[in-house]
Design a protein around this motif. Structure first.
Motif, PDB file in Angstrom:
ATOM      1  N   LEU A  65      13.641 -27.963  44.616  1.00  0.00           N
ATOM      2  CA  LEU A  65      14.846 -28.371  45.342  1.00  0.00           C
ATOM      3  C   LEU A  65      14.546 -28.270  46.836  1.00  0.00           C
ATOM      4  N   PRO A  66      14.547 -29.389  47.566  1.00  0.00           N
ATOM      5  CA  PRO A  66      14.232 -29.297  49.000  1.00  0.00           C
ATOM      6  C   PRO A  66      15.251 -28.405  49.734  1.00  0.00           C
ATOM      7  N   VAL A  69      18.383 -29.995  51.004  1.00  0.00           N
ATOM      8  CA  VAL A  69      19.308 -30.413  49.937  1.00  0.00           C
ATOM      9  C   VAL A  69      20.094 -29.186  49.455  1.00  0.00           C
ATOM     10  N   ARG A  70      19.384 -28.039  49.365  1.00  0.00           N
ATOM     11  CA  ARG A  70      20.038 -26.789  48.969  1.00  0.00           C
ATOM     12  C   ARG A  70      21.147 -26.431  49.973  1.00  0.00           C
ATOM     13  N   ARG A  72      22.789 -28.397  52.021  1.00  0.00           N
ATOM     14  CA  ARG A  72      23.930 -29.326  51.935  1.00  0.00           C
ATOM     15  C   ARG A  72      24.750 -29.059  50.672  1.00  0.00           C
ATOM     16  N   LEU A  73      24.085 -28.645  49.603  1.00  0.00           N
ATOM     17  CA  LEU A  73      24.806 -28.331  48.358  1.00  0.00           C
ATOM     18  C   LEU A  73      25.754 -27.148  48.586  1.00  0.00           C
ATOM     19  N   TYR A  74      25.228 -26.076  49.172  1.00  0.00           N
ATOM     20  CA  TYR A  74      26.056 -24.889  49.422  1.00  0.00           C
ATOM     21  C   TYR A  74      27.203 -25.244  50.374  1.00  0.00           C
ATOM     22  N   SER A  76      28.622 -28.168  50.710  1.00  0.00           N
ATOM     23  CA  SER A  76      29.613 -29.010  50.032  1.00  0.00           C
ATOM     24  C   SER A  76      30.577 -28.173  49.193  1.00  0.00           C
ATOM     25  N   LEU A  77      30.155 -26.952  48.861  1.00  0.00           N
ATOM     26  CA  LEU A  77      30.997 -26.070  48.046  1.00  0.00           C
ATOM     27  C   LEU A  77      31.598 -24.940  48.880  1.00  0.00           C
ATOM     28  N   ASP A  78      31.447 -25.081  50.192  1.00  0.00           N
ATOM     29  CA  ASP A  78      31.963 -24.068  51.110  1.00  0.00           C
ATOM     30  C   ASP A  78      31.333 -22.694  50.842  1.00  0.00           C
ATOM     31  N   LEU A  79      30.027 -22.734  50.534  1.00  0.00           N
ATOM     32  CA  LEU A  79      29.316 -21.477  50.250  1.00  0.00           C
ATOM     33  C   LEU A  79      28.136 -21.296  51.216  1.00  0.00           C
ATOM     34  N   TYR A  82      26.106 -18.158  51.600  1.00  0.00           N
ATOM     35  CA  TYR A  82      25.379 -17.605  50.463  1.00  0.00           C
ATOM     36  C   TYR A  82      23.998 -18.227  50.250  1.00  0.00           C
ATOM     37  N   THR A  84      20.469 -18.427  50.048  1.00  0.00           N
ATOM     38  CA  THR A  84      19.536 -17.285  50.085  1.00  0.00           C
ATOM     39  C   THR A  84      18.087 -17.704  50.176  1.00  0.00           C
ATOM     40  N   LYS A  85      17.784 -18.948  49.709  1.00  0.00           N
ATOM     41  CA  LYS A  85      16.374 -19.334  49.686  1.00  0.00           C
ATOM     42  C   LYS A  85      16.128 -20.462  50.665  1.00  0.00           C
TER      43      LYS A  85
ATOM     44  N   GLU B  31      18.208 -25.784  41.096  1.00  0.00           N
ATOM     45  CA  GLU B  31      16.916 -26.471  41.001  1.00  0.00           C
ATOM     46  C   GLU B  31      16.784 -27.230  39.664  1.00  0.00           C
ATOM     47  N   TYR B  34      18.945 -30.352  39.797  1.00  0.00           N
ATOM     48  CA  TYR B  34      18.340 -31.353  40.684  1.00  0.00           C
ATOM     49  C   TYR B  34      17.171 -32.043  39.972  1.00  0.00           C
ATOM     50  N   GLU B  48      20.620 -36.076  44.668  1.00  0.00           N
ATOM     51  CA  GLU B  48      21.397 -35.122  45.476  1.00  0.00           C
ATOM     52  C   GLU B  48      22.905 -35.315  45.243  1.00  0.00           C
ATOM     53  N   GLN B  52      25.440 -32.399  43.726  1.00  0.00           N
ATOM     54  CA  GLN B  52      26.686 -31.922  44.344  1.00  0.00           C
ATOM     55  C   GLN B  52      27.879 -32.165  43.426  1.00  0.00           C
TER      56      GLN B  52
END
Lengths: 86, 200
Positions: A65-66, A69-70, A72-74, A76-79, A82, A84-85, B31, B34, B48, B52
């Motif tokens: 998972l780039p 992208v990680r 933007r995912l967090y 999008s969920l208002d996280l 959090y 961490t990586k 991961e 994805y 992506e 989401q």
């Protein structure tokens, strides 16, 4: 697949998945192994089939998972707090 | 977080929409989701979006999750459905996961008997080979592709794959066999040419 044990080769194809996945009972598994040892065509099919699966598994393991992208995912969920990586 | 087993998801906390529990689900599953989405649809932007959308839908509907299956199985299920929606927008015909399996089993009969396993790793995973590996999986029907990815790439059991796709275990076995054999044929076509080159 043409050779003298024609019927058994068909039987082999029928049990191929279960054999590769280790789902056959010992007796049938033993019979199949005996057949593979004497049938080069079936041996090739089993080996190339196993290798095909391994290739896709290894291609899958390399898919990460780039980090952007990680993030933007967090987000999008208002996280955002959090993530961490990296 | 579950104090006795830190990797176990606390379902009650999830249902309370506890952010730490949500983050734990993301950490453990983003991961995987994805990867599944990318291999299902074959492009990073769509993957992506699916990623989401999967988590947004999962968290918005967390009250419907009964905990009978693993959270990951539930997420995989949403991701497969999202992937199918993306694919439907792209093409006229998408094989539905629960579509009746064609009786013709011509796809499972090995046609090319060439042993390419001896090729060196750098040939097997060369950039040209990777293009072919991707093309071959994109040629599978959507239903067979989803089955193969869940079972062989994500490592789900036959039962978990059946649960995720809402089909019978015997349908999983048939779809998996077809997918594996079609991929083997496709890779054999490609690698046998490399083999001829090596031996020339």
């Amino acid at each position: 697949m043409t050779h003298e044990h024609k019927f058994y080769c068909k039987d082999m194809v029928k049990n191929l998945n279960a054999y590769i996945d280790g789902e056959l009972d010992n007796a049938l598994c033993g019979e199949i192994e005996e057949h593979i040892n004497s049938c080069s065509n079936c041996q090739v099919v089993v080996n190339t089939l196993k290798k095909t699966i391994q290739i896709y598994q290894s291609d899958g393991r390399e898919t990460k998972l780039p980090p952007e992208v990680r993030k933007r995912l967090y987000a999008s969920l208002d996280l955002d707090d959090y993530v961490t990586k990296d | 977080m579950n104090k006795e087993n830190p990797t176990q998801i606390d379902l009650e906390a999830l249902k309370r929409k506890d952010k730490t529990a949500f983050a734990q689900v993301l950490d453990q599953n983003s991961e995987k989701i994805y990867r599944l989405a990318l291999k299902m649809v074959g492009n990073v932007q769509d993957a992506e979006d699916i990623l989401q959308e999967t988590f947004i839908k999962a968290f918005n509907n967390i009250h419907k999750f009964e905990g009978r299956s693993k959270v990951s199985t539930w997420l995989y299920r949403i991701a497969v459905n999202e992937s199918l929606m993306v694919l439907r927008k792209r093409k006229d015909h998408v094989t539905e996961i629960d579509a009746e399996i064609e009786k013709d089993d011509g796809d499972v009969i090995p046609r090319q008997i060439i042993d390419w396993c001896c090729l060196p790793e750098k040939e097997l995973m060369s950039s040209e080979a990777r293009i072919h590996i991707k093309k071959a999986i994109n040629h599978l029907s959507e239903a067979n592709r989803a089955t193969f990815l869940l079972r062989d790439v994500e490592g789900l059991s036959t039962r978990e794959t059946a649960e995720t796709l809402d089909i019978s275990e015997s349908a999983v076995k048939v779809r998996l066999m077809r997918a594996r054999m079609q991929l083997r044929e496709a890779l054999t076509g490609f690698y046998s040419e490399r083999l001829t080159r090596e031996n020339a």
